[in-house]
Design a protein around this motif. Structure first.
Motif, mmCIF file in Angstrom:
data_model
loop_
_atom_site.group_PDB
_atom_site.id
_atom_site.type_symbol
_atom_site.label_atom_id
_atom_site.label_comp_id
_atom_site.label_asym_id
_atom_site.label_seq_id
_atom_site.Cartn_x
_atom_site.Cartn_y
_atom_site.Cartn_z
ATOM 1 N N SER A 48 0.840 -1.208 0.000
ATOM 2 C CA SER A 48 0.000 0.000 0.000
ATOM 3 C C SER A 48 0.869 1.249 0.000
ATOM 4 C CB SER A 48 -0.934 -0.017 1.209
ATOM 5 O OG SER A 48 -0.188 -0.013 2.406
ATOM 6 N N ASN A 49 0.167 2.411 -0.067
ATOM 7 C CA ASN A 49 0.833 3.724 -0.033
ATOM 8 C C ASN A 49 1.855 3.887 -1.150
ATOM 9 O OD1 ASN A 49 -0.547 4.564 2.406
ATOM 10 N ND2 ASN A 49 0.823 3.187 3.528
ATOM 11 N N LYS A 50 1.523 3.355 -2.309
ATOM 12 C CA LYS A 50 2.407 3.481 -3.465
ATOM 13 C C LYS A 50 2.080 4.754 -4.248
ATOM 14 C CE LYS A 50 4.486 -0.594 -3.112
ATOM 15 N NZ LYS A 50 5.937 -0.761 -2.935
ATOM 16 N N THR A 110 -2.863 1.076 -26.478
ATOM 17 C CA THR A 110 -3.972 0.419 -27.163
ATOM 18 C C THR A 110 -3.869 0.638 -28.670
ATOM 19 O OG1 THR A 110 -5.340 2.392 -26.820
ATOM 20 C CG2 THR A 110 -5.533 0.618 -25.199
ATOM 21 N N GLN A 111 -4.191 -0.414 -29.405
ATOM 22 C CA GLN A 111 -4.243 -0.367 -30.863
ATOM 23 C C GLN A 111 -5.604 -0.879 -31.293
ATOM 24 O OE1 GLN A 111 -1.961 0.900 -32.840
ATOM 25 N NE2 GLN A 111 -0.379 1.242 -31.253
ATOM 26 N N PRO A 112 -6.231 -0.249 -32.312
ATOM 27 C CA PRO A 112 -7.554 -0.700 -32.767
ATOM 28 C C PRO A 112 -7.533 -2.166 -33.183
ATOM 29 C CG PRO A 112 -6.994 1.422 -33.733
ATOM 30 C CD PRO A 112 -5.753 0.929 -33.071
ATOM 31 N N GLY A 113 -8.481 -2.931 -32.640
ATOM 32 C CA GLY A 113 -8.596 -4.343 -33.004
ATOM 33 C C GLY A 113 -7.594 -5.250 -32.330
ATOM 34 N N GLN A 114 -6.798 -4.761 -31.406
ATOM 35 C CA GLN A 114 -5.791 -5.574 -30.742
ATOM 36 C C GLN A 114 -5.919 -5.422 -29.221
ATOM 37 O OE1 GLN A 114 -1.867 -4.656 -32.130
ATOM 38 N NE2 GLN A 114 -2.353 -5.028 -34.297
ATOM 39 N N SER A 115 -5.404 -6.404 -28.526
ATOM 40 C CA SER A 115 -5.407 -6.329 -27.064
ATOM 41 C C SER A 115 -4.392 -5.286 -26.608
ATOM 42 C CB SER A 115 -5.056 -7.691 -26.457
ATOM 43 O OG SER A 115 -6.016 -8.668 -26.814
ATOM 44 N N PRO A 116 -4.664 -4.555 -25.546
ATOM 45 C CA PRO A 116 -3.725 -3.533 -25.060
ATOM 46 C C PRO A 116 -2.389 -4.160 -24.652
ATOM 47 C CG PRO A 116 -5.886 -3.290 -24.029
ATOM 48 C CD PRO A 116 -5.910 -4.581 -24.739
ATOM 49 N N ALA A 117 -1.315 -3.423 -24.872
ATOM 50 C CA ALA A 117 0.008 -3.819 -24.403
ATOM 51 C C ALA A 117 0.270 -3.105 -23.084
ATOM 52 C CB ALA A 117 1.069 -3.461 -25.439
ATOM 53 N N VAL A 118 0.373 -3.874 -22.012
ATOM 54 C CA VAL A 118 0.483 -3.305 -20.674
ATOM 55 C C VAL A 118 1.822 -3.724 -20.062
ATOM 56 C CG1 VAL A 118 -0.601 -3.097 -18.400
ATOM 57 C CG2 VAL A 118 -2.021 -3.497 -20.425
ATOM 58 N N THR A 119 2.559 -2.768 -19.557
ATOM 59 C CA THR A 119 3.819 -3.037 -18.867
ATOM 60 C C THR A 119 3.866 -2.255 -17.566
ATOM 61 O OG1 THR A 119 4.983 -1.237 -20.019
ATOM 62 C CG2 THR A 119 5.051 -3.430 -21.035
ATOM 63 N N TYR A 120 4.588 -2.805 -16.590
ATOM 64 C CA TYR A 120 4.764 -2.138 -15.315
ATOM 65 C C TYR A 120 6.250 -2.103 -14.995
ATOM 66 C CZ TYR A 120 4.630 -1.147 -10.300
ATOM 67 O OH TYR A 120 4.838 -0.583 -9.067
ATOM 68 N N THR A 121 6.769 -0.930 -14.713
ATOM 69 C CA THR A 121 8.188 -0.738 -14.453
ATOM 70 C C THR A 121 8.367 -0.199 -13.035
ATOM 71 O OG1 THR A 121 8.542 -0.191 -16.791
ATOM 72 C CG2 THR A 121 10.307 0.363 -15.245
ATOM 73 N N SER A 122 9.207 -0.907 -12.244
ATOM 74 C CA SER A 122 9.507 -0.476 -10.885
ATOM 75 C C SER A 122 10.901 -0.974 -10.533
ATOM 76 C CB SER A 122 8.472 -1.009 -9.886
ATOM 77 O OG SER A 122 8.570 -2.419 -9.783
ATOM 78 N N GLN A 123 11.402 -0.560 -9.389
ATOM 79 C CA GLN A 123 12.714 -1.016 -8.955
ATOM 80 C C GLN A 123 12.668 -2.385 -8.288
ATOM 81 O OE1 GLN A 123 14.879 1.827 -6.595
ATOM 82 N NE2 GLN A 123 15.501 3.005 -8.393
ATOM 83 N N SER A 124 11.529 -2.757 -7.792
ATOM 84 C CA SER A 124 11.400 -4.054 -7.122
ATOM 85 C C SER A 124 10.843 -5.082 -8.095
ATOM 86 C CB SER A 124 10.472 -3.937 -5.908
ATOM 87 O OG SER A 124 10.213 -5.204 -5.345
ATOM 88 N N ASP A 127 7.363 -7.400 -5.954
ATOM 89 C CA ASP A 127 6.136 -6.814 -5.410
ATOM 90 C C ASP A 127 4.931 -7.390 -6.147
ATOM 91 O OD1 ASP A 127 4.269 -5.321 -4.126
ATOM 92 O OD2 ASP A 127 5.007 -3.362 -4.790
ATOM 93 N N PHE A 128 4.615 -8.644 -5.833
ATOM 94 C CA PHE A 128 3.522 -9.328 -6.530
ATOM 95 C C PHE A 128 2.158 -8.781 -6.126
ATOM 96 C CE2 PHE A 128 4.390 -11.648 -2.660
ATOM 97 C CZ PHE A 128 3.140 -11.927 -2.150
ATOM 98 N N ILE A 129 2.055 -8.185 -4.927
ATOM 99 C CA ILE A 129 0.764 -7.643 -4.499
ATOM 100 C C ILE A 129 0.377 -6.446 -5.362
ATOM 101 C CG2 ILE A 129 -0.436 -6.514 -2.592
ATOM 102 C CD1 ILE A 129 1.074 -8.254 -0.680
#
Length: 415
Positions: A48-50, A110-124, A127-129
């Motif tokens: 929490s508190n991110k 997001t691209q029309p007709g395609q699934s969104p490309a999602v990425t998460y960048t952090s130092q850890s 942090d699976f939560i």
């Protein structure tokens, strides 16, 4: 009978006065309480508190993701939105993550007709939560955005996205309907099975080691002057069994005291609440005693035929095989307590104590199955004791000679 009780008293007092008994009996609850307390305190505010940033090409989707994250009261996150975001914006946010002014950056393209490309960048990287919360937020935001684009209101879309909760009930034999929980049943059966198997195996091994030690020290030659081999074995089984019941009783009292603390109450409320019936409370000590007598008499026979404790250790994996078999069936038993495998294993004497309690965790078996299980277990204990006593009365005085299978068969034929 008098000699047997004297030997049982000696075995009991020798064990309970020992340092190992005191340390394990009172140390295990203390360690468990410390682990529970540390686990509870360390989990407070976990993930929490991110301070997060959402960089997306679609401003509407980015706003939905932010709304989902802010709506999670456990997250308590601060969320910045940059949309539409360019590559330079994403590079600048990564720089802030590197400088620790941001905890993480979520990128959604997001691209029309395609699934969104999602990425998460952090130092850890662990942090699976937070990762799970972000995945849930993006999934809900995509559905919410799709539904609202079709004309549905935000309130109706949120209700639909949240889904429904299924409340489970169980119909008992008397027709009453009570609330049930599969997860709680699983953990109750698993913990009870571990407690049963651990204690019966430990105290069965204690009997075997005691026989080996007294055999090697030749104290039996003195004890046989006042007691028969049968009284010696019976007294040892009764005394060590009483030690096991004493230790379990202390553990149960300490466990009940721990479970009413605020730490445990926070973990065992709601869906994780665990309840025990009066049938389980009565049958637990019964199955413990019968399981202990079966395994300890088996170990006693093995110990009498061995010369050293190292030799005894070589036979232990074979003697413990029924316990491994019991735990290999745990998912089958908990999922369907009335299947052929479940019923057969609960009637098979070596696995009956553990499997029967696994079945009770989800559904109390029919009375005839419990009676049949106890009867077969008593018969097997009588047979094992008969064999072990004959091996015991000869083997305890055999020194310097390895007992072969033909030799053991001759011991059984001695009158």
């Amino acid at each position: 009978m008098r000699n047997m009780l004297l030997i049982a008293r000696r075995e009991y007092l020798e064990a309970v006065r020992g340092r190992a008994f005191k340390m394990t009996t009172f140390g295990v609850p203390a360690v468990f309480a410390a682990v529970l307390g540390v686990g509870y305190l360390s989990s407070l505010g976990l993930g929490s508190n991110k301070h997060l940033a959402v960089a997306a090409s679609d401003p509407i989707l980015a706003a939905e993701v932010r709304q989902q994250l802010l709506g999670d009261k456990n997250a308590k996150a601060k969320v910045d939105v940059i949309a539409p975001a360019t590559e330079s914006d994403r590079a600048a946010l990564i720089g802030k993550v590197q400088a620790r002014s941001l905890d993480g950056m979520l990128s959604v393209e997001t691209q029309p007709g395609q699934s969104p490309a999602v990425t998460y960048t952090s130092q850890s990287s662990g942090d699976f939560i937070t990762t799970a919360r972000l995945r849930s937020a993006v999934d809900h935001a995509l559905l919410d955005a799709h539904l609202t684009s079709g004309g549905m209101t935000h309130a109706d879309a949120d209700k639909l996205v949240d889904g429904v909760s299924i409340e489970t009930f169980q119909v008992r034999k008397d027709g009453s309907i009570v609330k049930s929980n599969a997860q709680a049943s699983f953990w109750k059966g698993y913990v009870m099975a571990i407690l049963l198997s651990m204690t019966t195996m430990i105290y069965g091994m204690n009997v075997a080691r005691s026989i080996i030690q007294e055999k090697t020290s030749r104290i039996f030659e003195v004890m046989l002057a006042i007691a028969s081999p049968g009284d010696l074995l019976a007294g040892k089984l009764v005394g060590v069994g009483a030690v096991g019941l004493t230790q379990i009783a202390i553990w149960l009292v300490a466990g009940a005291a721990i479970l009413i603390t605020p730490f445990a109450a926070a973990l065992l409320t709601g869906d994780l609440a665990i309840h025990f019936s009066w049938i389980e409370a009565i049958l637990f000590p019964v199955y413990f005693l019968l399981g202990y007598l079966f395994y300890s008499s088996l170990f006693a026979g093995l110990a009498a035929s061995c010369e050293t404790e190292q030799e005894l250790q070589m036979y232990m994996p074979l003697a413990a095989a029924p316990t491994w078999l019991s735990f290999s069936l745990i998912l089958v038993v908990i999922n369907d307590s009335n299947s052929l495998w479940s019923v057969t294993a609960s009637l098979f004497p070596p696995t009956a104590p553990v499997i029967m309690f696994m079945r009770m965790a989800s559904q109390i078996p029919p009375a005839w199955q419990i009676i049949a299980s106890l009867s077969l277990l008593l018969i097997s204990i009588r047979a094992t004791l008969w064999i072990s006593t004959r091996l015991y009365r000869v083997g305890i005085l055999m020194y310097g000679k390895r007992a072969t299978l033909p030799e053991l068969l001759r011991w059984l034929r001695y009158s």
